[in-house]
Write a protein that holds these residues in place. Structure first.
Motif, PDB file in Angstrom:
ATOM      1  N   TYR A 513      50.346  42.230  43.335  1.00  0.00           N
ATOM      2  CA  TYR A 513      50.697  41.032  44.100  1.00  0.00           C
ATOM      3  C   TYR A 513      52.067  41.180  44.754  1.00  0.00           C
ATOM      4  CZ  TYR A 513      46.770  38.160  42.588  1.00  0.00           C
ATOM      5  OH  TYR A 513      45.506  37.643  42.398  1.00  0.00           O
ATOM      6  N   ARG A 536      48.157  43.648  30.159  1.00  0.00           N
ATOM      7  CA  ARG A 536      48.622  42.632  31.095  1.00  0.00           C
ATOM      8  C   ARG A 536      49.637  41.714  30.405  1.00  0.00           C
ATOM      9  NH1 ARG A 536      46.303  41.173  35.517  1.00  0.00           N
ATOM     10  NH2 ARG A 536      44.307  42.059  34.854  1.00  0.00           N
ATOM     11  N   ARG A 538      51.567  38.169  30.672  1.00  0.00           N
ATOM     12  CA  ARG A 538      51.213  36.906  31.327  1.00  0.00           C
ATOM     13  C   ARG A 538      52.354  35.893  31.401  1.00  0.00           C
ATOM     14  NH1 ARG A 538      45.403  36.565  31.170  1.00  0.00           N
ATOM     15  NH2 ARG A 538      44.495  38.048  29.707  1.00  0.00           N
ATOM     16  N   THR A 552      53.623  30.900  43.557  1.00  0.00           N
ATOM     17  CA  THR A 552      52.248  31.398  43.432  1.00  0.00           C
ATOM     18  C   THR A 552      51.300  30.627  44.344  1.00  0.00           C
ATOM     19  OG1 THR A 552      51.964  29.988  41.475  1.00  0.00           O
ATOM     20  CG2 THR A 552      52.495  32.302  41.100  1.00  0.00           C
ATOM     21  N   GLN A 559      42.909  37.783  47.469  1.00  0.00           N
ATOM     22  CA  GLN A 559      42.348  38.713  46.491  1.00  0.00           C
ATOM     23  C   GLN A 559      43.062  40.048  46.609  1.00  0.00           C
ATOM     24  OE1 GLN A 559      39.796  37.783  44.140  1.00  0.00           O
ATOM     25  NE2 GLN A 559      40.863  39.537  43.271  1.00  0.00           N
ATOM     26  N   ASP A 562      43.556  46.134  41.826  1.00  0.00           N
ATOM     27  CA  ASP A 562      44.360  46.430  40.634  1.00  0.00           C
ATOM     28  C   ASP A 562      44.743  47.906  40.515  1.00  0.00           C
ATOM     29  OD1 ASP A 562      41.997  47.663  39.959  1.00  0.00           O
ATOM     30  OD2 ASP A 562      41.791  46.682  38.009  1.00  0.00           O
ATOM     31  N   ASP A 567      39.759  44.145  40.645  1.00  0.00           N
ATOM     32  CA  ASP A 567      40.568  43.101  41.269  1.00  0.00           C
ATOM     33  C   ASP A 567      41.633  42.618  40.301  1.00  0.00           C
ATOM     34  OD1 ASP A 567      39.143  43.134  43.666  1.00  0.00           O
ATOM     35  OD2 ASP A 567      37.652  41.709  42.911  1.00  0.00           O
ATOM     36  N   GLU A 568      42.818  42.316  40.847  1.00  0.00           N
ATOM     37  CA  GLU A 568      43.909  41.767  40.052  1.00  0.00           C
ATOM     38  C   GLU A 568      43.738  40.255  39.953  1.00  0.00           C
ATOM     39  OE1 GLU A 568      45.843  41.880  37.580  1.00  0.00           O
ATOM     40  OE2 GLU A 568      46.865  43.655  38.368  1.00  0.00           O
ATOM     41  N   SER A 569      44.345  39.633  38.951  1.00  0.00           N
ATOM     42  CA  SER A 569      44.226  38.192  38.759  1.00  0.00           C
ATOM     43  C   SER A 569      45.525  37.637  38.199  1.00  0.00           C
ATOM     44  CB  SER A 569      43.076  37.879  37.791  1.00  0.00           C
ATOM     45  OG  SER A 569      43.068  36.502  37.450  1.00  0.00           O
ATOM     46  N   LEU A 570      45.837  36.394  38.588  1.00  0.00           N
ATOM     47  CA  LEU A 570      46.997  35.692  38.040  1.00  0.00           C
ATOM     48  C   LEU A 570      46.586  34.697  36.956  1.00  0.00           C
ATOM     49  CD1 LEU A 570      49.036  34.987  41.299  1.00  0.00           C
ATOM     50  CD2 LEU A 570      49.630  36.579  39.475  1.00  0.00           C
ATOM     51  N   THR A 571      45.344  34.781  36.473  1.00  0.00           N
ATOM     52  CA  THR A 571      44.871  33.880  35.428  1.00  0.00           C
ATOM     53  C   THR A 571      45.753  33.988  34.189  1.00  0.00           C
ATOM     54  OG1 THR A 571      42.592  34.072  36.206  1.00  0.00           O
ATOM     55  CG2 THR A 571      42.920  33.275  33.956  1.00  0.00           C
ATOM     56  N   TYR A 573      48.889  33.409  34.014  1.00  0.00           N
ATOM     57  CA  TYR A 573      50.291  33.690  34.358  1.00  0.00           C
ATOM     58  C   TYR A 573      51.068  32.377  34.317  1.00  0.00           C
ATOM     59  CZ  TYR A 573      54.197  35.374  37.287  1.00  0.00           C
ATOM     60  OH  TYR A 573      55.428  35.715  37.782  1.00  0.00           O
TER      61      TYR A 573
END
Length: 733
Positions: A513, A536, A538, A552, A559, A562, A567-571, A573
């Motif tokens: 990101y 990861r 967080r 954010t 999208q 990674d 795919d990367e995710s901010l879940t 975070y």
């Protein structure tokens, strides 16, 4: 010598004190190397919830708050505050031991009792429950005290949990915040509880606080006040994400002399588990958003590897590297803070990737290299070649095709290029078009050869080839990479060639990101498999939740890959800190915008924010110079990064690119105008290559995201004329 712990709140409050008060604090607590009764007068407080929480006089206005058992010589420095505030804080709090992690927690019993009654009344009007799907037994297993379950059960949304952050025991808040962010109980157990438990059992020591406590005493049960010296010592050693243990007066002086710097290299248990894992079977990676501590983890991993080297290992056996010279210099400074022992530090070499490549090729050729680094000159040559060959490609397209396809895949012949994958390149090319592109590539590289010139990426390619020819005689035992998301495949090949494949060969830290140079890679395809060895992070320990949420929001709907085919995710975070909501300011003219910025910097200065703790990011350096002149007229010192302008103790002004890897208490991002962010010349026209247009826009958006997340406590964003379209989502958040 007393066993002395320093709570993170104490350290951060100390950092904000005026210098004379800091000096007096140091004088008072330096006496801890003496017997407690000979050097200190710890005052008990009437009606205190915990009689072991006491205060100590700093001067007529300030007091320290200390946790001190009735007997023994273990102490924990908790707070340093104005006199009345310190006493009010001390009488309301109690120190207990978490039932799951066995680490120290501080609880505000008075506030918790009031909050329980208030939340119960609020919950009567709201049917939803934030933790309705988590059984009591799971919450207790994760360390939530039984007497807090009624409060937890009444919470209806995340905002109510956030409102309780300052009064809930820290480790219990971390558990609840993880569950509220969408993590499962098992994920919270692994990432919050288990990390702390493993840290407590291994007692891995950390530099800046290098006193591993060997006491094996069992801590008291949850909710029980910490009593004896053995219990306090053991619990402090299990709280190394929040407490630094100090071995002597010299080390205390080192920490208090550079409190912000010192805290930057401390580890949360989740970070420590990654950094100090005994060994990885191959390449390993840590990912996470801004402020999650990836760089700190990389520094500690380098330290861990250095300590594991054989006694006869030569100096510079470990390579610690990153993308730019500025970032490498910052790593070097942090390493000096983390590792005071010159002998251990000498085992680690810090250099950016391009400088390393230049050195390898220069040694082989016994001469300096002429580097063509001017991007304008590069695109001018591509344009001239396209005209000469009569081919219908833009200079930007040819340059990107060469970098992202030809060099990225190390294609050496037209036959290889004809068969090569062009995944991620938006414009399809048939055989005839590819032949035309290859003719342009040969013409461009031919001009470079005839002039004796190289591009940085060509140097990396040649350096990797030279190192591969050595076979098993690689220059480094281990390679640690920071800001990995910005490296080009040619640079990855060089790093792969620097060390023999095997256990602990490469350790990688990055966040896609924050990719600001558009270099996409597949680590697996480059011989760097990290599957099963990727962690990861967080939790953001740097930026307030308000700044983080606003920043954010800029990325809403985007999208990002990674670096390994997914795919990367901010879940999940999130931040554990709170502060003011970011300020935004639109002006009619540049002069008006700069005047507003000067007012904001002046306001920060009035609340004891030092000039060096303020950063200002701009897209163009000229705007930065104009701002520096305005600050100078207002009597505020500043420095423009990358120039000889200003003083190092002044407000730091730099382009958004130069701000990467830096952090400031207060951050301003200026000139966020339409047409500037995104910068028109940095974005490929959609009619030329729609896919590259999307990638370029994402790169510009990531650049703004990086600039905003340099803030620790306060963020100010301004523009003149029309605002950047990137700001639309954040301004609505």
């Amino acid at each position: 010598m007393a066993k002395l712990g320093i709570h993170k709140d104490f350290l951060m409050e100390f950092a904000k004190l005026e210098k004379p008060v800091q000096k007096r604090v140091h004088e008072v607590f330096d006496k801890f190397h003496e017997h407690r009764h000979a050097g200190l007068h710890l005052e008990k407080l009437e009606k205190a919830r915990d009689p072991r929480i006491r205060t100590i006089r700093i001067n007529s206005f300030m007091r320290g708050v200390v946790l001190a058992p009735e007997s023994g010589d273990s102490f924990l420095l908790l707070k340093v505050m104005p006199h009345d505030d310190a006493i009010a804080w001390a009488v309301k709090h109690r120190a207990t031991v978490n039932s799951a992690t066995k680490g120290i927690e501080l609880r505000n019993d008075v506030a918790l009792e009031r909050a329980t009654a208030g939340v119960r009344r609020l919950a009567e009007t709201v049917p939803e429950r934030l933790f309705g799907d988590v059984p009591d037994k799971e919450l207790v297993r994760l360390g939530i005290d039984a007497d807090l379950l009624p409060l937890v059960r009444q919470l209806s949304d995340e905002s109510h949990l956030d409102a309780l952050q300052k009064i809930l025991p820290e480790q219990q808040y971390d558990v609840l915040a993880g569950l509220a962010a969408g993590m499962s109980p098992e994920e919270v157990w692994r990432e919050v509880v288990l990390f702390q438990l493993e840290q407590g059992s291994t007692n891995v020591s950390q530099q800046v606080s290098v006193v591993p406590d060997r006491d094996e005493s069992m801590p008291p049960a949850s909710g029980t006040t910490v009593s004896g010296q053995d219990e306090l010592a053991a619990a402090m050693s299990r709280s190394q994400g929040r407490i630094a243990l100090v071995s002597g007066p010299d080390e205390l002086m080192e920490i208090l002399g550079r409190p912000f710097d010192a805290w930057r290299v401390f580890l949360h248990p989740s970070q420590r588990r990654v950094a100090y894992r005994p060994s990885y079977k191959g390449p390993a990676r840590v990912v996470g958003g801004p402020g999650t501590g990836k760089t700190v983890v990389a520094l500690h991993r380098a330290l861990h590897l250095a300590r594991q080297l054989p006694t006869d290992a030569p100096d510079e056996s470990i390579l610690l590297t990153t993308f730019t010279r500025d970032l490498a210099a910052d790593l070097r400074r942090s390493l000096e803070i983390l590792i005071p022992e010159a002998g251990v530090r000498a085992k680690i070499r810090v250099v950016n990737v391009d400088a390393l490549a230049n050195e390898v090729v220069r040694k082989d050729r016994s001469q300096n290299l002429s580097i063509l680094a001017d991007q304008k000159e590069i695109t001018t040559r591509w344009a001239r070649i396209a005209r000469r060959l009569g081919i219908d490609f833009t200079d930007a397209f040819l340059d990107q095709e060469w970098r992202h396809v030809v060099l990225a895949q190390n294609l050496l012949s037209p036959e290889q290029y004809l068969k090569a994958s062009r995944s991620g390149r938006g414009t399809a090319l048939g055989p005839l078009k590819r032949a035309q592109v290859w003719r342009a590539v040969e013409a461009f590289t031919g001009e470079l050869r005839n002039a004796g010139e190289w591009t940085f990426l060509q140097v990396c390619t040649e350096a990797a080839r030279l190192l591969d020819e050595r076979g098993t005689n690689r220059p480094y035992r281990h390679v640690v990479v920071d800001e990995a998301q910005d490296l080009h495949p040619t640079q990855w090949r060089l790093l792969r060639a620097c060390t023999e494949p095997g256990p602990d060969d490469l350790f990688i830290a990055g966040d896609t990101y924050q990719r600001i140079y558009g270099n996409k890679v597949s680590l697996r395809s480059l011989g760097i498999p990290v599957t099963g060895r990727s962690t990861r992070l967080r939790v953001n320990y740097r930026t307030t939740k308000e700044v983080l949420s606003w920043s954010t929001a800029l990325l809403t709907g985007e999208q990002v890959d990674d670096m390994d085919g997914g795919d990367e995710s901010l879940t999940g975070y999130r931040s554990t800190l709170h502060g003011e909501h970011p300020r935004v300011h639109g002006a009619n003219s540049k002069a008006e915008e700069i005047a507003g910025l000067v007012r904001q910097v002046t306001e920060w200065s009035r609340v004891n924010v030092a000039p060096r703790e303020i950063g200002i990011a701009v897209r163009f350096v000229q705007l930065g110079k104009d701002i520096a002149q305005a600050l100078q007229r207002a009597g505020i010192p500043s420095v423009v990064l990358g120039t000889s302008t200003g003083t190092g103790d002044g407000v730091h002004i730099g382009t958004m690119h130069r701000m990467k890897g830096l952090e400031f208490r207060c951050m301003a991002v200026a000139g966020v105008n339409d047409g500037v962010v995104p910068m028109r010349s940095a974005v490929t026209a959609v009619e030329v290559d729609a896919q590259q247009n999307r990638e370029d826009l994402l790169g510009e958006l990531s650049l703004l995201f990086v600039a905003c997340t340099r803030a620790r406590e306060a963020l100010y964003v301004s523009w003149h004329g029309a605002p950047s379209p990137f700001l639309d989502a954040a301004r609505k958040s």
